[in-house]
Write a protein that holds these residues in place. Structure first.
Motif, PDB file in Angstrom:
ATOM      1  N   ASP A   4       0.737  -1.223  -0.021  1.00  0.00           N
ATOM      2  CA  ASP A   4       0.119   0.015   0.139  1.00  0.00           C
ATOM      3  C   ASP A   4       0.890   1.273  -0.181  1.00  0.00           C
ATOM      4  OD1 ASP A   4      -2.440  -1.581   0.113  1.00  0.00           O
ATOM      5  OD2 ASP A   4      -2.336  -1.471   2.124  1.00  0.00           O
ATOM      6  N   VAL A   5       0.110   2.376  -0.690  1.00  0.00           N
ATOM      7  CA  VAL A   5       0.850   3.546  -0.675  1.00  0.00           C
ATOM      8  C   VAL A   5      -0.247   4.470  -0.045  1.00  0.00           C
ATOM      9  CG1 VAL A   5       2.000   5.420  -1.787  1.00  0.00           C
ATOM     10  CG2 VAL A   5       2.331   3.286  -2.593  1.00  0.00           C
ATOM     11  N   ILE A   6      -0.024   5.249   0.839  1.00  0.00           N
ATOM     12  CA  ILE A   6      -0.961   6.147   1.629  1.00  0.00           C
ATOM     13  C   ILE A   6      -0.101   7.262   1.690  1.00  0.00           C
ATOM     14  CG2 ILE A   6      -2.026   6.553   3.873  1.00  0.00           C
ATOM     15  CD1 ILE A   6      -1.492   3.463   3.981  1.00  0.00           C
ATOM     16  N   VAL A   7      -1.070   8.576   1.290  1.00  0.00           N
ATOM     17  CA  VAL A   7      -0.343   9.915   1.506  1.00  0.00           C
ATOM     18  C   VAL A   7      -1.366  10.657   2.031  1.00  0.00           C
ATOM     19  CG1 VAL A   7      -0.059  11.886   0.067  1.00  0.00           C
ATOM     20  CG2 VAL A   7       0.496   9.566  -1.134  1.00  0.00           C
ATOM     21  N   THR A   8      -0.923  11.570   2.977  1.00  0.00           N
ATOM     22  CA  THR A   8      -1.468  12.219   4.069  1.00  0.00           C
ATOM     23  C   THR A   8      -1.988  13.687   3.092  1.00  0.00           C
ATOM     24  OG1 THR A   8       0.165  13.778   4.894  1.00  0.00           O
ATOM     25  CG2 THR A   8      -0.669  11.654   6.076  1.00  0.00           C
ATOM     26  N   GLU A   9      -3.005  14.175   3.862  1.00  0.00           N
ATOM     27  CA  GLU A   9      -3.376  15.813   3.257  1.00  0.00           C
ATOM     28  C   GLU A   9      -1.945  16.540   3.544  1.00  0.00           C
ATOM     29  OE1 GLU A   9      -7.054  17.203   4.666  1.00  0.00           O
ATOM     30  OE2 GLU A   9      -7.768  15.234   5.047  1.00  0.00           O
ATOM     31  N   TRP A  10      -2.170  17.619   2.462  1.00  0.00           N
ATOM     32  CA  TRP A  10      -1.072  18.618   2.896  1.00  0.00           C
ATOM     33  C   TRP A  10      -1.689  19.648   3.742  1.00  0.00           C
ATOM     34  CZ3 TRP A  10       3.760  18.990   0.374  1.00  0.00           C
ATOM     35  CH2 TRP A  10       3.988  18.096  -0.515  1.00  0.00           C
ATOM     36  N   LEU A  11      -0.621  20.120   4.577  1.00  0.00           N
ATOM     37  CA  LEU A  11      -0.946  20.967   5.799  1.00  0.00           C
ATOM     38  C   LEU A  11       0.499  21.762   5.928  1.00  0.00           C
ATOM     39  CD1 LEU A  11      -1.823  18.880   8.796  1.00  0.00           C
ATOM     40  CD2 LEU A  11      -3.106  20.037   7.307  1.00  0.00           C
ATOM     41  N   ARG A  12       0.297  22.928   6.594  1.00  0.00           N
ATOM     42  CA  ARG A  12       1.157  23.913   6.638  1.00  0.00           C
ATOM     43  C   ARG A  12       2.046  23.849   8.227  1.00  0.00           C
ATOM     44  NH1 ARG A  12       3.864  27.735   3.997  1.00  0.00           N
ATOM     45  NH2 ARG A  12       2.234  27.815   2.550  1.00  0.00           N
ATOM     46  N   ALA A  13       3.196  23.464   8.229  1.00  0.00           N
ATOM     47  CA  ALA A  13       3.846  23.426   9.465  1.00  0.00           C
ATOM     48  C   ALA A  13       3.541  24.647  10.376  1.00  0.00           C
ATOM     49  CB  ALA A  13       5.406  22.916   9.306  1.00  0.00           C
TER      50      ALA A  13
END
Length: 147
Positions: free
Chosen positions: A138-147
């Motif tokens: 599996d490949v799982i990508v999180t949502e993009w966030l600003r640190a």
């Protein structure tokens, strides 16, 4: 004499004016192209289900509190803590994984989650970031966030 309106000509004139008066910065254009390249059709998206900046009750007098994030994709959960010392997290249920900390178009760091699903990255992400996990097939990508 009645001139007929030419929408195509107007559009072309507006494009030229925008290119001169308000051009898209080259860096932003390249970032958009590189972000599209990161697109992985087979990846599942892990949605943000908890963000301590939005969901936690602030503690009076607390300073430099790490940011806590939880992402979920089906039965898989990724808990992440971001602080001045870096980033640490855990994949649940526990399993080994290769974790990429994405920062813009490039991988900012690549770390390995151990058999208990724990991982750390020495530097905290700067600017927008996401995580890409490779666990089993599996490949799982999180949502993009600003640190």
């Amino acid at each position: 004499m009645h001139d007929e309106f030419d929408g195509g000509l107007l559009e072309e004139e507006l494009r030229r004016a925008a290119a001169i008066l308000d051009p898209v910065p080259a860096g932003l254009r390249q970032l958009a192209i590189d972000a599209y390249v990161l697109h992985n059709v087979d990846a599942r998206v892990a949605e943000l289900t908890f963000d301590s900046l939005l969901d936690a009750v602030p503690v009076r007098g607390a300073q430099d509190v790490p940011r806590m994030l939880t992402f979920s994709a089906g039965e898989l959960t990724v808990d992440v803590e971001i602080g001045g010392d870096g980033l640490m997290g855990q994949v649940l249920p526990p399993r080994p994984a290769r974790v990429e900390v994405l920062g813009g178009p490039r991988t900012a760091a690549e770390v390995t989650a151990d058999a208990l699903g724990r991982f750390t990255a020495a530097a905290p992400p700067a600017g927008p970031f996401a995580l890409r996990l490779h666990t089993g097939g599996d490949v799982i990508v999180t949502e993009w966030l600003r640190a």
